[in-house]
Design a protein around this motif. Structure first.
Motif, PDB file in Angstrom:
ATOM      1  N   PRO A   1      31.046  29.143  36.518  1.00 42.23           N
ATOM      2  CA  PRO A   1      32.137  29.983  37.558  1.00 42.23           C
ATOM      3  C   PRO A   1      31.829  31.452  37.575  1.00 42.23           C
ATOM      4  O   PRO A   1      31.173  31.855  36.555  1.00 42.23           O
ATOM      5  CB  PRO A   1      33.401  29.434  36.975  1.00 42.23           C
ATOM      6  CG  PRO A   1      33.004  28.251  36.452  1.00 42.23           C
ATOM      7  CD  PRO A   1      31.777  28.333  35.865  1.00 42.23           C
TER       8      PRO A   1
ATOM      9  N   ALA B   1      33.616  35.621  38.313  1.00 42.58           N
ATOM     10  CA  ALA B   1      34.577  36.004  37.720  1.00 42.58           C
ATOM     11  C   ALA B   1      36.008  35.577  37.833  1.00 42.58           C
ATOM     12  O   ALA B   1      36.968  35.991  37.468  1.00 42.58           O
ATOM     13  CB  ALA B   1      34.792  37.754  38.376  1.00 42.58           C
ATOM     14  N   GLU B   2      35.915  34.883  38.774  1.00 39.60           N
ATOM     15  CA  GLU B   2      37.399  34.156  39.206  1.00 39.60           C
ATOM     16  C   GLU B   2      38.094  33.216  37.973  1.00 39.60           C
ATOM     17  O   GLU B   2      39.070  32.744  37.929  1.00 39.60           O
ATOM     18  CB  GLU B   2      37.153  33.291  40.479  1.00 39.60           C
ATOM     19  CG  GLU B   2      36.574  31.857  40.158  1.00 39.60           C
ATOM     20  CD  GLU B   2      34.900  31.958  40.426  1.00 39.60           C
ATOM     21  OE1 GLU B   2      34.247  31.305  40.383  1.00 39.60           O
ATOM     22  OE2 GLU B   2      34.401  33.297  40.522  1.00 39.60           O
ATOM     23  N   ALA B   3      37.008  32.946  36.878  1.00 39.97           N
ATOM     24  CA  ALA B   3      37.513  32.289  35.822  1.00 39.97           C
ATOM     25  C   ALA B   3      38.395  33.065  34.937  1.00 39.97           C
ATOM     26  O   ALA B   3      39.040  32.359  34.097  1.00 39.97           O
ATOM     27  CB  ALA B   3      36.206  31.788  35.001  1.00 39.97           C
TER      28      ALA B   3
ATOM     29  N   PRO C   1      41.638  34.301  33.973  1.00 37.73           N
ATOM     30  CA  PRO C   1      42.810  34.198  34.567  1.00 37.73           C
ATOM     31  C   PRO C   1      43.601  35.442  35.048  1.00 37.73           C
ATOM     32  O   PRO C   1      43.454  36.522  34.148  1.00 37.73           O
ATOM     33  CB  PRO C   1      43.769  33.563  33.398  1.00 37.73           C
ATOM     34  CG  PRO C   1      42.942  33.969  32.225  1.00 37.73           C
ATOM     35  CD  PRO C   1      41.688  33.913  32.660  1.00 37.73           C
ATOM     36  N   GLN C   2      44.160  35.374  36.048  1.00 38.88           N
ATOM     37  CA  GLN C   2      44.981  36.651  36.784  1.00 38.88           C
ATOM     38  C   GLN C   2      46.012  36.970  35.801  1.00 38.88           C
ATOM     39  O   GLN C   2      46.030  38.342  35.697  1.00 38.88           O
ATOM     40  CB  GLN C   2      45.312  36.302  38.163  1.00 38.88           C
ATOM     41  CG  GLN C   2      44.348  35.859  39.133  1.00 38.88           C
ATOM     42  CD  GLN C   2      44.861  35.507  40.455  1.00 38.88           C
ATOM     43  OE1 GLN C   2      45.998  35.681  40.725  1.00 38.88           O
ATOM     44  NE2 GLN C   2      44.033  35.561  41.374  1.00 38.88           N
TER      45      GLN C   2
ATOM     46  N   GLN D   1      44.442  39.153  32.991  1.00 38.27           N
ATOM     47  CA  GLN D   1      44.218  40.513  33.604  1.00 38.27           C
ATOM     48  C   GLN D   1      45.189  41.501  33.911  1.00 38.27           C
ATOM     49  O   GLN D   1      44.994  42.427  33.554  1.00 38.27           O
ATOM     50  CB  GLN D   1      43.176  40.123  34.801  1.00 38.27           C
ATOM     51  CG  GLN D   1      42.226  41.388  35.366  1.00 38.27           C
ATOM     52  CD  GLN D   1      41.138  41.198  36.185  1.00 38.27           C
ATOM     53  OE1 GLN D   1      41.187  39.934  36.461  1.00 38.27           O
ATOM     54  NE2 GLN D   1      40.523  42.244  36.557  1.00 38.27           N
TER      55      GLN D   1
ATOM     56  N   ALA E   1      42.037  28.507  30.531  1.00 40.33           N
ATOM     57  CA  ALA E   1      41.015  29.086  31.416  1.00 40.33           C
ATOM     58  C   ALA E   1      39.442  28.590  30.879  1.00 40.33           C
ATOM     59  O   ALA E   1      38.629  28.604  31.561  1.00 40.33           O
ATOM     60  CB  ALA E   1      40.934  30.604  31.593  1.00 40.33           C
TER      61      ALA E   1
ATOM     62  N   ASP F   1      38.780  25.071  31.902  1.00 41.58           N
ATOM     63  CA  ASP F   1      38.520  25.118  33.283  1.00 41.58           C
ATOM     64  C   ASP F   1      37.197  25.688  33.612  1.00 41.58           C
ATOM     65  O   ASP F   1      36.381  25.074  34.397  1.00 41.58           O
ATOM     66  CB  ASP F   1      39.551  25.897  34.322  1.00 41.58           C
ATOM     67  CG  ASP F   1      40.961  25.194  34.117  1.00 41.58           C
ATOM     68  OD1 ASP F   1      40.858  24.065  33.778  1.00 41.58           O
ATOM     69  OD2 ASP F   1      41.685  25.910  34.434  1.00 41.58           O
TER      70      ASP F   1
ATOM     71  N   ARG G   1      33.649  23.366  35.349  1.00 37.11           N
ATOM     72  CA  ARG G   1      33.281  23.677  36.488  1.00 37.11           C
ATOM     73  C   ARG G   1      31.707  23.839  36.212  1.00 37.11           C
ATOM     74  O   ARG G   1      30.867  24.192  37.202  1.00 37.11           O
ATOM     75  CB  ARG G   1      33.825  24.867  37.073  1.00 37.11           C
ATOM     76  CG  ARG G   1      35.118  24.403  37.675  1.00 37.11           C
ATOM     77  CD  ARG G   1      36.126  25.597  37.978  1.00 37.11           C
ATOM     78  NE  ARG G   1      35.639  26.522  38.969  1.00 37.11           N
ATOM     79  CZ  ARG G   1      35.868  27.426  39.218  1.00 37.11           C
ATOM     80  NH1 ARG G   1      36.888  28.192  38.691  1.00 37.11           N
ATOM     81  NH2 ARG G   1      35.475  28.293  40.152  1.00 37.11           N
TER      82      ARG G   1
END
Length: 663
Positions: free
Chosen positions: A580, A582-584, A586-587, A590, A627, A630, A634
């Motif tokens: 994966p 940068a979407e990996a 977690p918002q 961040q 994260a 996940d 993936r």
């Protein structure tokens, strides 16, 4: 006569000139009391501990064994030894001193309590919580001043939480009774609530634990920008309690205010020597067990003050997780770059590992060298027990001793290998160790296969940034050297090393791998069941299935003589082909400015898909656990061949760092 002697002592005739001789007045002898007061003053200054120890040792010789004074000196000496981390000596001195203190002398209560508390602290440092509970209970009984008694009780309730929760609840009752009749500072009341929260969490009284933990934070000043070591612990406990009661967002807010994962500069790098404990064992660790363990990092890179905070599986489980952390090590240069505040009382979330041993091809070289050296009377330690950071000084000393005797001896080679296998030794030094070891091996006619344990690491360290093309350029010429080329196992090992370093980005990568693997498979000098030939066949079968040739894959695998369960042990781990992006990250992490690291375990199917990802280690606790799982869920790997189409590679472990760009 008397007068003439006096004159002769006063002057000497040298070259006709009279030279006066200085007369030094005799200093009056210092009393034992004066030396006692001087030693006490030295003991109060951290920078004077070595001098304080010398002062107490001198006093020990001036006081009569079996007397009150001698016992007091032994206790004070033991206290300094404790602060110098010379624990075995401290235990002996403290116990001897305690045994000699008159039992009915109330004036010695402070010395008696201090000695018991320090014996308890040493037991805690070694995770002997049952022993610590005994000495802390003795300290509580001996204490007369409210502050001393409360200190002993707070230490006692912490260890009892993990060895005797019922006794811990009784101790909390005594703490509350003492607090009710004593004027305490707000920080002290906060610590009482923190200990209560930890007891409640570990006995699954979660709503009460959340309330106690929040009261602890409030008593210490609340969620302000002011952050002390005490604040960090209380806020982290609150975060755990909030998470366990389903308040995830609020938990992250409390965790953010600990400062963990939010360094003002630099990064808290993952340890060089780091592993989760295996599931099972004496504690019966289960895959679902989770713990939070607190530790500090010493200047030498070892862990100290390791202590469990929470475990879902009870006290025995908590202590087993903490025991694993005691063996972690960081490189000294990483520790030096870490702000001092963040080295203390860090916390990590932990789970046990279900991975099985997966020996690498290089293990056969290392074991061959170790066996050869042992046969020659120079045994080598490939993997030291315990912390590499703590073992490092003794390993360096052993090398220096061997070099002083004979710098080209096999004893030096054994010491070099032991040091090179220490995971906190810097890369540049390790490279030098292998080069020096290779020269000694050549001078002492070490055979081809054992010598590869030095030759291949030396080649790898010569390759800048471990670039695979540079490794190949360094290793390929070795196949043309008769010393290696004439030895069947050595040439097979070199070829497998080359296969594992083929650059996957090259269009011809798989074709190049197949050519080299067939050279190993077709080598008539290797027995059919030679592990190196078997390893080549397993790799070849995986290449064939990746190329869409199932019949060829089946044929290659059948030649190994292995079943589906055995093959993964000899195979190389499949190549990762996609991950994966940068979407990996977690918002919410961040948004709060968290960075951290994890270690994830997962299986790889024959189709290259991952399954059963489990985050084993996560810093800070709970921030990146999901994260990381996940991320590996993936990720995709190259296909591998298995006769039943099942598991391609089980029990893999991957470290993942979560970093904010530009920080």
């Amino acid at each position: 006569m008397k007068s003439g002697f006096a004159i002769g002592a006063a002057v000497l005739a040298i070259g006709g000139a009279a030279v006066p001789v200085p007369v030094v007045a005799q200093q009056p002898a210092r009393t034992v009391q004066q030396d006692f007061e001087a030693a006490t003053a030295l003991s109060e200054k951290p920078e004077s501990r070595a001098a304080a120890l010398a002062a107490w040792q001198a006093l020990e010789t001036r006081t009569k064994a079996g007397t009150r004074s001698h016992a007091i000196v032994q206790v004070r000496k033991g206290s300094i030894l404790f602060r110098l981390h010379r624990y075995d000596e401290a235990i002996a001195a403290l116990r001897a001193g305690l045994a000699g203190l008159p039992a009915r002398d109330a004036s010695l209560a402070e010395d008696r309590v201090m000695a018991q508390l320090e014996l308890g602290a040493i037991a805690v440092e070694t995770l002997d919580y049952a022993g610590a509970a005994s000495t802390y209970a003795a300290a509580e009984a001996a204490a007369t001043a409210p502050g001393e008694k409360l200190g002993a009780q707070l230490s006692l309730v912490h260890v009892q939480t993990f060895v005797d929760p019922a006794a811990a609840r009784a101790t909390m009752g005594r703490i509350d009774a003492l607090a009710a009749r004593t004027k305490l500072a707000s920080d002290a009341r906060g610590l009482i609530e923190q200990r209560r929260a930890e007891l409640q969490m570990n006995t699954n009284d979660l709503p009460a634990a959340k309330a106690s933990a929040i009261r602890a934070v409030s008593a210490m000043g609340g969620l302000t920008e002011r952050t002390s070591i005490g604040d960090v612990g209380a806020r982290s406990d609150a975060a755990i309690a909030l998470l366990l009661t389903g308040n995830r967002e609020e938990a992250r807010r409390y965790m953010a205010m600990t400062g963990a994962g939010r360094l003002p500069k630099g990064r808290f790098n993952i340890a060089q020597q780091l592993a989760a404990p295996d599931c099972g064992g004496e504690a019966g660790l289960k895959p679902d067990d989770m713990a939070v363990v607190q530790f500090s990092i010493a200047e030498d890179g070892s862990t100290q003050s390791v202590t469990p905070i929470y475990s879902s599986g009870g006290g025995k489980v908590a202590l087993a997780f903490a025991q694993a952390v005691r063996d972690w090590s960081w490189p000294v240069e990483d520790v030096a770059a870490l702000p001092t505040f963040f080295r203390y009382n860090a916390r990590v979330e932990m789970r046990c590992s279900t991975a099985f041993p997966r020996p690498a091809i290089s293990d056969s070289f290392d074991q061959a060298l170790a066996a050869w050296l042992t046969e020659k009377g120079a045994p080598v330690t490939l993997v030291a027990d315990g912390s590499d950071a703590l073992a490092l000084p003794a390993q360096r000393a052993a090398l220096a001793t061997a070099e002083a005797r004979d710098p080209k001896s096999l004893a030096v080679l054994a010491a070099l290998i032991t040091l090179a296998n220490n995971r906190v030794v810097p890369r540049e030094e390790r490279s030098s160790l292998y080069e020096r070891g290779l020269a000694i091996a050549e001078a002492n006619a070490v055979p081809p296969l054992p010598r590869l344990a030095l030759e291949l690491p030396a080649a790898a360290y010569r390759s800048a940034d471990d670039r695979k093309d540079q490794f190949q350029r360094a290793v390929t010429p070795l196949l043309n050297k008769p010393f290696y080329a004439d030895d069947p196992q050595a040439r097979a090992a070199l070829r497998l090393a080359l296969v594992d370093h083929v650059d996957s980005k090259r269009a011809s990568a798989n074709r190049d791998r197949e050519i080299i693997l067939r050279q190993v498979v077709d080598d008539a000098a290797l027995a059919k069941d030679d592990p190196l030939k078997v390893g080549a066949l397993v790799r070849l079968a995986s290449l064939q299935i990746e190329a869409g040739k199932p019949d060829a894959a089946r044929s290659a695998f059948a030649m190994t003589g292995l079943n589906a369960q055995q093959c993964a042990v000899l195979d190389a781990r499949p190549r990762m082909v996609s991950t994966p992006g940068a979407e990996a990250f977690p918002q919410e992490a961040q948004a709060w400015g968290f960075e951290g690291w994890t270690q994830v375990q997962y299986d790889i199917g024959a189709d290259g898909r991952t399954s059963e990802p489990r985050t084993l280690l996560s810093y800070p606790p709970f921030i990146f656990s999901q994260a990381a799982s996940d991320f590996m869920g993936r990720a995709r790997f190259a296909k591998t061949y298995r006769p039943d189409g099942g598991l391609g590679c089980g029990g893999n472990v991957q470290r993942i760092s979560f970093q904010i760009p530009g920080k």
